[in-house]
Design a protein around this motif. Structure first.
Motif, PDB file in Angstrom:
ATOM      1  N   GLY A   1       6.711  18.492  -2.177  1.00  0.00           N
ATOM      2  CA  GLY A   1       5.942  17.391  -1.094  1.00  0.00           C
ATOM      3  C   GLY A   1       6.270  16.233  -1.761  1.00  0.00           C
ATOM      4  N   PHE A   2       6.016  15.194  -0.629  1.00  0.00           N
ATOM      5  CA  PHE A   2       6.035  13.919  -1.035  1.00  0.00           C
ATOM      6  C   PHE A   2       5.491  12.986  -0.250  1.00  0.00           C
ATOM      7  CE2 PHE A   2      10.229  14.690   1.113  1.00  0.00           C
ATOM      8  CZ  PHE A   2       9.905  13.796   2.129  1.00  0.00           C
ATOM      9  N   THR A   3       4.921  11.731  -0.596  1.00  0.00           N
ATOM     10  CA  THR A   3       4.578  10.646   0.426  1.00  0.00           C
ATOM     11  C   THR A   3       5.404   9.451  -0.090  1.00  0.00           C
ATOM     12  OG1 THR A   3       2.170  11.744   0.591  1.00  0.00           O
ATOM     13  CG2 THR A   3       2.842   9.291   1.041  1.00  0.00           C
ATOM     14  N   ILE A   4       6.030   8.897   0.819  1.00  0.00           N
ATOM     15  CA  ILE A   4       7.079   7.835   0.334  1.00  0.00           C
ATOM     16  C   ILE A   4       7.072   6.552   1.552  1.00  0.00           C
ATOM     17  CG2 ILE A   4       8.824   9.163  -0.795  1.00  0.00           C
ATOM     18  CD1 ILE A   4      10.596   9.178   1.630  1.00  0.00           C
ATOM     19  N   PRO A   5       7.367   5.465   1.216  1.00  0.00           N
ATOM     20  CA  PRO A   5       7.161   4.441   2.245  1.00  0.00           C
ATOM     21  C   PRO A   5       8.016   4.880   3.404  1.00  0.00           C
ATOM     22  CG  PRO A   5       7.361   3.513   0.156  1.00  0.00           C
ATOM     23  CD  PRO A   5       7.709   4.897  -0.134  1.00  0.00           C
ATOM     24  N   THR A   6       7.856   4.136   4.551  1.00  0.00           N
ATOM     25  CA  THR A   6       8.249   4.609   5.846  1.00  0.00           C
ATOM     26  C   THR A   6       9.987   4.121   5.708  1.00  0.00           C
ATOM     27  OG1 THR A   6       6.503   3.835   7.117  1.00  0.00           O
ATOM     28  CG2 THR A   6       8.453   3.742   8.071  1.00  0.00           C
ATOM     29  N   VAL A   7      10.370   3.022   4.981  1.00  0.00           N
ATOM     30  CA  VAL A   7      11.793   2.620   5.417  1.00  0.00           C
ATOM     31  C   VAL A   7      12.486   3.730   4.290  1.00  0.00           C
ATOM     32  CG1 VAL A   7      11.383   1.080   3.209  1.00  0.00           C
ATOM     33  CG2 VAL A   7      13.528   0.777   4.668  1.00  0.00           C
ATOM     34  N   GLN A   8      12.050   4.293   3.273  1.00  0.00           N
ATOM     35  CA  GLN A   8      12.627   5.273   2.535  1.00  0.00           C
ATOM     36  C   GLN A   8      12.781   6.598   3.382  1.00  0.00           C
ATOM     37  OE1 GLN A   8      10.831   3.188   0.627  1.00  0.00           O
ATOM     38  NE2 GLN A   8      12.432   2.073  -0.323  1.00  0.00           N
ATOM     39  N   GLY A   9      11.402   6.691   4.313  1.00  0.00           N
ATOM     40  CA  GLY A   9      11.680   7.960   4.841  1.00  0.00           C
ATOM     41  C   GLY A   9      12.472   7.844   6.103  1.00  0.00           C
ATOM     42  N   GLU A  10      12.689   6.747   6.607  1.00  0.00           N
ATOM     43  CA  GLU A  10      13.638   6.563   7.673  1.00  0.00           C
ATOM     44  C   GLU A  10      15.141   6.702   7.128  1.00  0.00           C
ATOM     45  OE1 GLU A  10      13.493   6.003  10.894  1.00  0.00           O
ATOM     46  OE2 GLU A  10      11.174   5.769  10.958  1.00  0.00           O
ATOM     47  N   LEU A  11      15.650   6.394   6.078  1.00  0.00           N
ATOM     48  CA  LEU A  11      16.733   6.566   5.295  1.00  0.00           C
ATOM     49  C   LEU A  11      17.032   7.914   5.180  1.00  0.00           C
ATOM     50  CD1 LEU A  11      16.698   3.293   2.989  1.00  0.00           C
ATOM     51  CD2 LEU A  11      18.364   3.773   4.815  1.00  0.00           C
ATOM     52  N   LEU A  12      16.086   8.612   4.598  1.00  0.00           N
ATOM     53  CA  LEU A  12      16.270  10.138   4.495  1.00  0.00           C
ATOM     54  C   LEU A  12      16.590  10.873   5.704  1.00  0.00           C
ATOM     55  CD1 LEU A  12      16.051  12.566   2.391  1.00  0.00           C
ATOM     56  CD2 LEU A  12      13.499  12.597   2.363  1.00  0.00           C
TER      57      LEU A  12
ATOM     58  N   ARG B   1       0.924  -1.122  -0.085  1.00  0.00           N
ATOM     59  CA  ARG B   1      -0.051  -0.121   0.162  1.00  0.00           C
ATOM     60  C   ARG B   1       0.788   1.121   0.117  1.00  0.00           C
ATOM     61  NH1 ARG B   1      -2.679   3.601   3.598  1.00  0.00           N
ATOM     62  NH2 ARG B   1      -4.826   4.116   2.888  1.00  0.00           N
ATOM     63  N   ALA B   2       1.838   1.217   0.763  1.00  0.00           N
ATOM     64  CA  ALA B   2       2.877   2.329   0.821  1.00  0.00           C
ATOM     65  C   ALA B   2       3.445   2.703  -0.551  1.00  0.00           C
ATOM     66  CB  ALA B   2       3.869   2.237   1.600  1.00  0.00           C
TER      67      ALA B   2
ATOM     68  N   THR C   1       4.160   9.187  -3.939  1.00  0.00           N
ATOM     69  CA  THR C   1       4.024  10.552  -4.692  1.00  0.00           C
ATOM     70  C   THR C   1       5.292  11.694  -4.665  1.00  0.00           C
ATOM     71  OG1 THR C   1       2.781  11.573  -3.364  1.00  0.00           O
ATOM     72  CG2 THR C   1       1.579  10.070  -4.994  1.00  0.00           C
ATOM     73  N   PHE C   2       5.279  12.251  -5.461  1.00  0.00           N
ATOM     74  CA  PHE C   2       6.349  13.420  -5.261  1.00  0.00           C
ATOM     75  C   PHE C   2       5.912  14.408  -6.177  1.00  0.00           C
ATOM     76  CE2 PHE C   2      10.165  15.891  -6.574  1.00  0.00           C
ATOM     77  CZ  PHE C   2      10.575  16.021  -5.362  1.00  0.00           C
TER      78      PHE C   2
END
Length: 484
Positions: free
Chosen positions: A237-248, A217-218, A223-224
């Motif tokens: 703005g963006f909506t990204i999966p949690t794992v990529q968000g944690e990395l960033l 689902r993520a 989106t970006f």
């Protein structure tokens, strides 16, 4: 209704208004209980000036604030019940409103979002058959946010769950909600089937389905967007999966660290940073400003000839999982920030060197240095961070990227060893507190989690953040880290 701790204020029995008529007298009947409750709240709040708080001692203010917060949640539960009645009756459509939230927003505040959120919460709790959760919400024992998390967990339980198993899961979640952050409560929900499943393998399978569904689902929601403002900047703005968000976020926090002052600029006229110099007292940049400047630095320093294959960041997100799960590609592992990922996702990230797997029973790296080194090494810090998942002080929620590393035993200067089982992750505030007040630290012999005792205290306490079953078996040991 009388506010807790304010029995001197007006309650329903003290409100002047219609009374029950004696037979044949023709007086107005008693008001509906809900009308009396709302009138009592209005009377109680109107009877006390906000300036009265200034006459209380700080401990009393804190205690009353907590009680008042519970009252606010009780009021919120009644608002949810009201929104549910209007939604069921179709009042919004009859009145020509787009939604129940729009109808309620027009009545007060102009914001449709709260009304719509309350409708969704009521629907979620109803679908989940979470009567005990709704009762706890109505009694002010849990917050609206906690009720929403528990309701969603129960709604998403497997179809074969019996009413008794559902009740056991709900009881467990309600009992643990008070000691967990919302993030930890969600993580606990991923493995809630261990309450009624016969084997850990069945719980692992349930969790993998939940996490895999979330990952899919993520991905679909990713989106970006960005646009030029014409003022010398871009917005986006963006909506990204949690794992990529944690990395960033890990990378940006590493660049924007208070000790990394190269992004800071000064001007002779006391502009950003003032005349005190980079990172000095004049550095009044907000955290979002620091992250924004760090993001710019990240863009400027990103290699364009091969990206990850020829570059890479010094900021690392680690993930632990068993060697069996890594080899088979089934099950889940835990990142150093407490996020659960499927083994397939971990294997993919490990291939691109964006994540560092910690594999139990894998090839070891030297993680104990005795007294030869004063500072903890990069891999020791990763191992400690994987165990503590942030500041280890009880009650602190600071993530790993905001923390420092502390010798729990004797300082290195007095012969203390720089070993993995002596390191503790602490945020800057609690690191200073430990040194200034001489708190004691020990490691629990069962799971190796650090525990703390205040000066002169008699009890030991630990951070209660939820830790999924450790794929490493116990706390990190010198033979747990396998670099890709």
């Amino acid at each position: 209704m009388v506010l807790p701790g304010a029995s001197q204020l007006a309650g329903p029995s003290q409100i002047s208004g219609p009374t029950q008529a004696a037979p044949g007298q023709g007086a107005d009947p008693l008001p509906h209980p809900v009308e009396a409750m709302v009138a009592g709240v209005e009377a109680a709040l109107g009877a006390v000036s906000r300036q009265a708080w200034a006459g209380l001692e700080a401990p009393a203010v804190r205690a009353l604030y907590a009680r008042l917060s519970r009252v606010a949640e009780q009021v919120s539960a009644h608002k949810m019940a009201a929104a549910r009645v209007l939604e069921t009756a179709g009042t919004a459509k009859a009145e020509g409103a787009a939604s129940t939230g729009s109808l309620l927003g027009a009545d007060f505040g102009g914001d449709r979002r709260e009304g719509d959120e309350l409708v969704r919460l009521g629907d979620t709790l109803q679908q989940a058959r979470a009567d005990a959760t709704e009762d706890a919400f109505g009694a002010g024992q849990i917050t609206r946010a906690q009720a929403g998390v528990i309701g969603k967990i129960l709604k998403d339980l497997p179809q074969d769950v019996t009413p008794e198993e559902r009740e056991a899961a709900e009881t467990t979640l309600l009992g643990q909600a008070g000691t967990m952050s919302l993030r930890d409560l969600r993580a606990r929900g991923d493995r809630i089937s261990e309450v009624f499943r016969a084997t850990p393998e069945q719980t692992d399978a349930d969790e993998e389905q939940i996490v895999a569904r979330r990952e899919r689902r993520a991905r679909s929601l990713t989106t970006f967007w960005m646009r030029e403002t014409g003022e010398g900047t871009y917005q986006g703005g963006f909506t990204i999966p949690t794992v990529q968000g944690e990395l960033l976020k890990t990378i940006l926090d590493a660049v924007a660290s208070p000790r990394r002052n190269h992004l800071h600029t000064t001007t002779p006229t006391g502009g950003p940073g003032g005349s005190d110099g980079p990172g000095g007292p004049g550095d009044d940049r907000s955290y979002p400003q620091k992250l924004g400047q760090a993001f710019c630095a990240l863009i400027e320093h990103t290699p364009t000839d091969g990206f990850v294959q020829s570059g890479g960041s010094t900021a690392v997100v680690a993930v632990s999982l068993s060697q069996e799960k890594l080899a088979t590609g089934t099950g889940c592992g835990t990142t150093s920030t407490g996020i659960r990922l499927t083994a397939g996702q971990i294997r993919r990230l490990a291939c691109t060197q964006q994540i560092l797997p910690q594999v139990f029973d894998g090839k070891s790296l030297p993680l104990d240095h005795g007294t030869l080194r004063r500072l903890f090494s990069k891999h020791q810090r990763i191992g400690i961070g994987q165990r503590d998942q942030g500041c280890a002080m009880p009650g602190c929620d600071r993530p790993p990227g905001w923390c420092e590393f502390h010798h729990a035993g004797n300082p290195w200067s007095t012969g203390g060893e720089t070993n993995l089982d002596q390191g503790v992750m602490l945020c800057a505030f609690h690191h200073h507190l430990i040194h200034d007040q001489h708190w004691q630290i020990r490691f629990h012999p069962g799971d190796g989690i650090p525990e703390f005792r205040a000066p002169g205290g008699t009890t030991w306490a630990r951070n209660t953040r939820y830790r999924p079953p450790r794929d490493l078996g116990v706390a990190p040991t010198p033979a747990l880290l396998n670099h890709p």
